[in-house]
Design an enzyme around this catalytic site. Structure first.
Site, PDB file in Angstrom:
ATOM      1  N   ARG A 123       2.461  -7.091   0.702  1.00  0.00           N
ATOM      2  CA  ARG A 123       2.268  -5.934  -0.192  1.00  0.00           C
ATOM      3  C   ARG A 123       3.451  -5.532  -1.129  1.00  0.00           C
ATOM      4  O   ARG A 123       3.318  -5.277  -2.414  1.00  0.00           O
ATOM      5  CB  ARG A 123       1.952  -4.809   0.451  1.00  0.00           C
ATOM      6  CG  ARG A 123       0.447  -4.678   1.170  1.00  0.00           C
ATOM      7  CD  ARG A 123      -0.023  -3.853   2.133  1.00  0.00           C
ATOM      8  NE  ARG A 123       0.701  -3.871   3.307  1.00  0.00           N
ATOM      9  CZ  ARG A 123       1.253  -2.899   3.759  1.00  0.00           C
ATOM     10  NH1 ARG A 123       1.424  -1.742   3.596  1.00  0.00           N
ATOM     11  NH2 ARG A 123       1.858  -3.056   5.289  1.00  0.00           N
ATOM     12  N   HIS A 173       0.379  -1.077  12.946  1.00  0.00           N
ATOM     13  CA  HIS A 173       0.648  -1.737  11.595  1.00  0.00           C
ATOM     14  C   HIS A 173      -0.435  -2.104  10.711  1.00  0.00           C
ATOM     15  O   HIS A 173      -1.448  -2.451  11.254  1.00  0.00           O
ATOM     16  CB  HIS A 173       1.396  -3.109  11.762  1.00  0.00           C
ATOM     17  CG  HIS A 173       2.324  -3.693  10.659  1.00  0.00           C
ATOM     18  ND1 HIS A 173       1.559  -4.338   9.704  1.00  0.00           N
ATOM     19  CD2 HIS A 173       3.468  -3.784  10.210  1.00  0.00           C
ATOM     20  CE1 HIS A 173       2.338  -4.777   8.573  1.00  0.00           C
ATOM     21  NE2 HIS A 173       3.362  -4.402   9.065  1.00  0.00           N
TER      22      HIS A 173
END
Length: 623
Positions: free
Chosen positions: A283, A263
């Site tokens: 994000r 990740h």
């Protein structure tokens, strides 16, 4: 076999109800036995959904889990469950979701699993809502959906940044209401077969060390991933590859084990929380990545595959790039493998932060009220653990081992492995995500395939209702003896030392960037660790003995680590979660091949297997 139920001298744990038997040590292995139609190993989203489905199909079901109910790693899934419901974008549908999933997996996915997932995910999310899940809403009162990397449309149904927690709460409440039996703080050490099909499992209470035999014609593996074999991981302590190893020892095969997803965003400081996940929702809600020079570097790493053909397609000043469909997207929402490699490159180039990461900045993009409302867990996580107010300053983040795309090779419709009566769902199964998983697909994957695995396991149990075989006494005794072996070894290795060395090997040699020489070395060092692990010593007794628990987990971690390294060495290309420095490009030849791994009791075997052929009507979606 000895039944321990109803013993006069037993007491019970005040929270779990598990037996605290003062005679466990003196009585030798000692077995209590239970008979069920379906035993589900794991109490995360896949396990709970499988248990509910099996119960609803008329089966007698038991859930077995290593920790307490409600503590499964699914609670850490924050962003949402991907489902093409079309609540924000009416043009979204299962075909677009299917195409995104296949492209995200670099076309190595089992097409049928990706199709089933995309088609059934909306119904599974609505089902959760019917059972009481409280999703965030649109102004019109529909389930809200957020943007995530690799998805063309915003399609993640979410509950702030605590979606996994809400999913577990909802499924757990339903399982308890249905009266499904739960065995908490329990480790399964062996799956048992007779006449080449599953007849049950053997394990022990972690509190007392007393052994238990489950007689059952169907077992569903829902044990999650393998992250604890790596030094920096977002995974919980439970993720030691138990289901992967149990399946292999029972004769099942694994697929796609070279593909380990790092990740892009895990905490890098302080060290006590290094690797702890920073949700992609940061994000998705506008956060951007910067290096130590203050540059928004992701514009330098957009692959040509994602960019539009026009030369002026990147509009850095405006914060977007144009993709092949001329949609404007932030580069931070490229698929996870692309973002993780970009961050890794910036750090290696000397443009990383003080603690070896990069900056994730949402403070300059959103107002504090928005951040606290949309990302409450992230706000509190950084405030309490790192002393960082994310509404005012950037976070230090870096890649962390997060998810394994590989797992038990299963039939895409039934989730049954190559072993009759053995099923797998969730992260422990392989094929659905190909070489790289899109964010949000994991939670809907748990629901879709957990349900299918539970239903098919119950159907299998009904088929064998008149010919039930029990776990042979000799098999149960052998499993208990093997588990107790470290108590008999004097002057042997400390399990914690071997675990530390294993994590070092996987971090150094089988990490985010790989090459042949290092992979060859990793296999040599893993063989040395396997030899050392044959002489583990643990002290004390069987009650509450974490050293003993780790000794048992290590056997699983070593098998799975060998699978990852073996497959990574064989695949001479870079694709998805597998990056070879010496083979930096994807290969057309390897695009048609899956790697399948088996175990003969001593070492891992590998074979190449052609991809299933996609039907023409689905191929047309990519033209």
């Amino acid at each position: 076999m000895e039944q321990t139920q109803g013993m006069a001298d037993e007491t019970r744990h005040p929270m779990t109800g598990n037996r605290l038997d003062a005679e466990a040590e003196a009585s030798g292995p000692g077995f209590e036995t239970h008979d069920y139609d379906v035993v589900v190993i794991g109490a995360g989203g896949a396990g709970l959904r499988a248990a509910i489905a099996a119960h609803d199909a008329g089966a007698r079901v038991a859930i077995v889990c290593k920790s307490l109910l409600g503590k499964a790693h699914t609670v850490m899934a924050e962003g949402g469950a991907a489902a093409a419901m079309g609540n924000l974008w009416p043009d979204d549908n299962w075909k677009v979701h299917f195409r995104d999933t296949m492209r995200g997996g670099k076309m190595l996915n089992n097409w049928r699993m990706a199709q089933v997932h995309a088609q059934e995910a909306p119904d599974r999310v609505l089902e959760l809502e019917e059972w009481g899940a409280l999703f965030d809403r649109t102004p019109d009162g529909l389930i809200s959906q957020r943007d995530f990397g690799g998805h063309r449309y915003a399609r993640l149904a979410h509950v702030g940044d605590r979606t996994g927690l809400e999913m577990i709460r909802t499924l757990q409440q339903r399982a308890v209401a249905l009266g499904i039996d739960v065995f908490m703080e329990f480790t399964v050490t062996e799956l048992c077969k007779a006449d080449d099909r599953i007849v049950g499992a053997v394990g022990y209470w972690r509190e007392t060390g007393r052994f238990v035999v489950f007689n059952a014609p169907s077992v569903v593996l829902a044990t999650g991933g393998i992250g604890r074999s790596f030094q920096v991981t977002s995974n919980s302590w439970e993720y030691t590859g138990d289901g992967h190893a149990l399946a292999m020892r029972a004769g099942a095969s694994l697929i796609n084990m070279e593909f380990v997803q790092f990740h892009p965003t895990g905490m890098v400081w302080p060290m006590s929380v290094r690797g702890l996940l920073v949700t992609e929702s940061v994000r998705g809600d506008g956060g951007i990545l910067k290096n130590s020079d203050g540059e928004r570097f992701m514009f330098n790493y957009i692959p040509d595959f994602f960019k539009a053909e026009t030369a002026d397609s990147v509009e850095e000043a405006d914060g977007w790039y144009e993709d092949k469909k001329n949609n404007r997207r932030p580069p931070e929402l490229l698929p996870r493998d692309e973002v993780a490699r970009a961050i890794n490159s910036e750090v290696k180039a000397g443009r990383g932060t003080e603690h070896g990461g990069v900056y994730l900045d949402i403070a300059s993009r959103r107002d504090p009220e928005f951040i606290r409302r949309r990302l409450p867990s992230m706000y509190h996580q950084f405030k309490e653990l790192a002393g960082v107010d994310i509404t005012q300053e950037a976070m230090e983040i870096g890649p962390t081992c997060h998810y394994v795309m590989g797992g038990v090779e299963v039939d895409p419709d039934t989730q049954q492995s190559s072993v009759d009566g053995l099923y797998a769902a969730g992260e422990v199964s392989g094929g659905m995500h190909g070489s790289n998983r899109l964010g949000g697909n994991s939670l809907s994957d748990l629901l879709v395939f957990g349900r299918r695995a539970g239903e098919c396991a119950a159907e299998n149990a009904a088929k064998h209702s008149n010919e039930r075989a029990a776990v042979p006494d000799s098999t149960a005794t052998a499993a208990a003896d093997a588990a107790l072996a470290p108590f008999a070894e004097e002057g042997g290795e400390n399990p914690y030392t071997i675990q530390k060395d294993l994590q070092d090997v996987m971090h150094r040699l089988v990490g985010i960037i790989r090459k042949r020489e290092e992979l060859v070395t990793s296999l040599t060092e893993l063989e040395e660790l396997k030899a050392r692990a044959e002489h583990l010593s643990v002290e004390g007794n069987r009650q509450y003995n974490p050293g003993w628990h780790l000794a048992i987990d290590l056997a699983n971690m070593l098998i799975v680590s060998e699978c990852v390294a073996t497959a990574a060495l064989e695949r001479e290309e870079s694709r998805g979660g597998h990056t070879r420095e010496d083979f930096p490009m994807a290969s057309d030849e390897w695009a048609q091949i899956n790697l399948v791994l088996t175990y003969d009791g001593e070492s891992v075997g590998l074979a190449r297997q052609p991809l299933p052929v996609m039907p023409d009507d689905l191929k047309e979606l990519f033209d």
